[in-house]
Design an enzyme around this catalytic site. Structure first.
Site, PDB file in Angstrom:
ATOM      1  N   HIS A  17       0.841  -1.202   0.000  1.00  0.00           N
ATOM      2  CA  HIS A  17       0.000   0.000   0.000  1.00  0.00           C
ATOM      3  C   HIS A  17       0.875   1.250   0.000  1.00  0.00           C
ATOM      4  O   HIS A  17       0.627   2.201  -0.745  1.00  0.00           O
ATOM      5  CB  HIS A  17      -0.883   0.053   1.254  1.00  0.00           C
ATOM      6  N   LYS A  41     -17.420  -6.507   5.959  1.00  0.00           N
ATOM      7  CA  LYS A  41     -16.058  -6.990   6.109  1.00  0.00           C
ATOM      8  C   LYS A  41     -15.662  -6.947   7.582  1.00  0.00           C
ATOM      9  O   LYS A  41     -15.804  -5.921   8.245  1.00  0.00           O
ATOM     10  CB  LYS A  41     -15.121  -6.103   5.285  1.00  0.00           C
ATOM     11  N   ARG A  90      -2.123  -5.833  -8.219  1.00  0.00           N
ATOM     12  CA  ARG A  90      -1.108  -6.847  -7.955  1.00  0.00           C
ATOM     13  C   ARG A  90      -1.015  -7.863  -9.078  1.00  0.00           C
ATOM     14  O   ARG A  90       0.061  -8.332  -9.408  1.00  0.00           O
ATOM     15  CB  ARG A  90      -1.428  -7.601  -6.658  1.00  0.00           C
ATOM     16  N   SER A 127      -3.266  -7.478   2.869  1.00  0.00           N
ATOM     17  CA  SER A 127      -3.468  -7.361   4.307  1.00  0.00           C
ATOM     18  C   SER A 127      -3.974  -8.672   4.894  1.00  0.00           C
ATOM     19  O   SER A 127      -3.553  -9.086   5.974  1.00  0.00           O
ATOM     20  CB  SER A 127      -4.459  -6.233   4.618  1.00  0.00           C
TER      21      SER A 127
END
Length: 160
Positions: A17, A41, A90, A127
């Protein structure tokens, strides 16, 4: 002024990040890191804790501001005169979903999305993966800014 928003859950903020944030801050006059509030979440850190961690690790970037919002991303962009959303990519698997989001956001508001490829050093990093490895006592210190790593280890110890 060229202002952009980089949204995410940042639970917690990783070196991946931070790489995107630093590079985007070089491109825009102001970069707003928008900590997402997603009721669906389950997060390890509260929104306020995530904001605090990001502020700490981006303090050296004078044109970075950290915020949070409960409104639709494009509405936030409109209210803050941000014409661009910055998203790190990514892998190709990220792109499919993010492209649909970018097209929807553009259709709704005209806001553009800039996809920044992740530094190959962090192409595997998320994460969620960091939290999982750390919960099994794996060494993730090299994947997080030092103050974030300390908070992660403290939080996992509290929950153990």
């Amino acid at each position: 002024m060229r202002r952009a928003v980089s949204p995410g859950s940042y639970d917690p903020v990783t070196n991946g990040h931070l790489d995107i944030i630093t590079r985007a801050a070089d491109v825009f006059d102001e970069l707003i890191i928008l900590v997402a509030v997603n009721k669906n979440k389950k997060t390890l850190f509260t929104v306020d804790e995530r904001v605090e961690m990001i502020r700490e690790v981006t303090a050296h970037l004078p044109n970075v501001r950290v915020d949070t919002s409960h409104v639709l991303l494009v509405d936030y962009c409109r209210a803050n005169d941000a014409k661009v959303i910055v998203k790190g990519q990514r892998a190709v698997s990220d792109f499919d979903y993010e492209l649909q989001m970018a097209q929807m956001n553009h259709q709704l508001s005209g806001v553009e999305t800039l996809f920044m490829p992740t530094n190959p050093l962090y192409s595997f990093l998320s994460s969620s993966l960091v939290k999982e490895v750390a919960s099994y006592h794996g060494d993730v210190a090299h994947l997080l800014p030092e103050p974030v790593h300390e908070r992660l280890m403290r939080r996992l110890a509290e929950r153990a």
